[in-house]
Design a protein around this motif. Structure first.
Motif: not given
Length: 99
Positions: A18-19, A21-22, A25, A27-29, A66, A68
């Motif tokens: 998980w990261e 984002e912006e 959020w 997010v993980r793929k 993905t 979010r």
């Protein structure tokens, strides 16, 4: 109250894949060996999300799913987002190990 940037980063260190984002959020793929395995995972995500009554944004790109998460109404990342992300990871690991 939403987590601070530092709190989010501390939680993400313990959440594989998980990261942030912006700044709003997490997010993980998730990658799968087939399209249908990705769809089966989305079914698991849906069940987890319903149990939490908190739903992620889901994007399906062939064998990549993905997710979010954010808590819109609360203005950022909250404990529920982190707990849900942990459960998504657990569901992914179970699918990957065949349990």
């Amino acid at each position: 109250m939403p987590f601070t940037q530092e709190e989010i980063e501390a939680h993400l260190e313990k959440l594989e894949g998980w990261e942030l984002e912006e700044g709003r959020w997490i997010v993980r793929k998730y990658n799968f060996s087939s399209f249908m395995k990705g769809i089966a995972f989305v079914d698991e995500v849906a069940a987890i999300s319903e149990a939490f009554n908190h739903h992620p944004f889901i994007t399906i790109d062939y064998k990549t799913v993905t997710l979010r998460l954010t808590s819109w109404d609360d203005g950022g990342i909250m404990a529920v987002d982190i707990k849900e992300a942990q459960q998504y990871n657990e569901a992914f690991e179970k699918m990957r190990s065949g349990h």
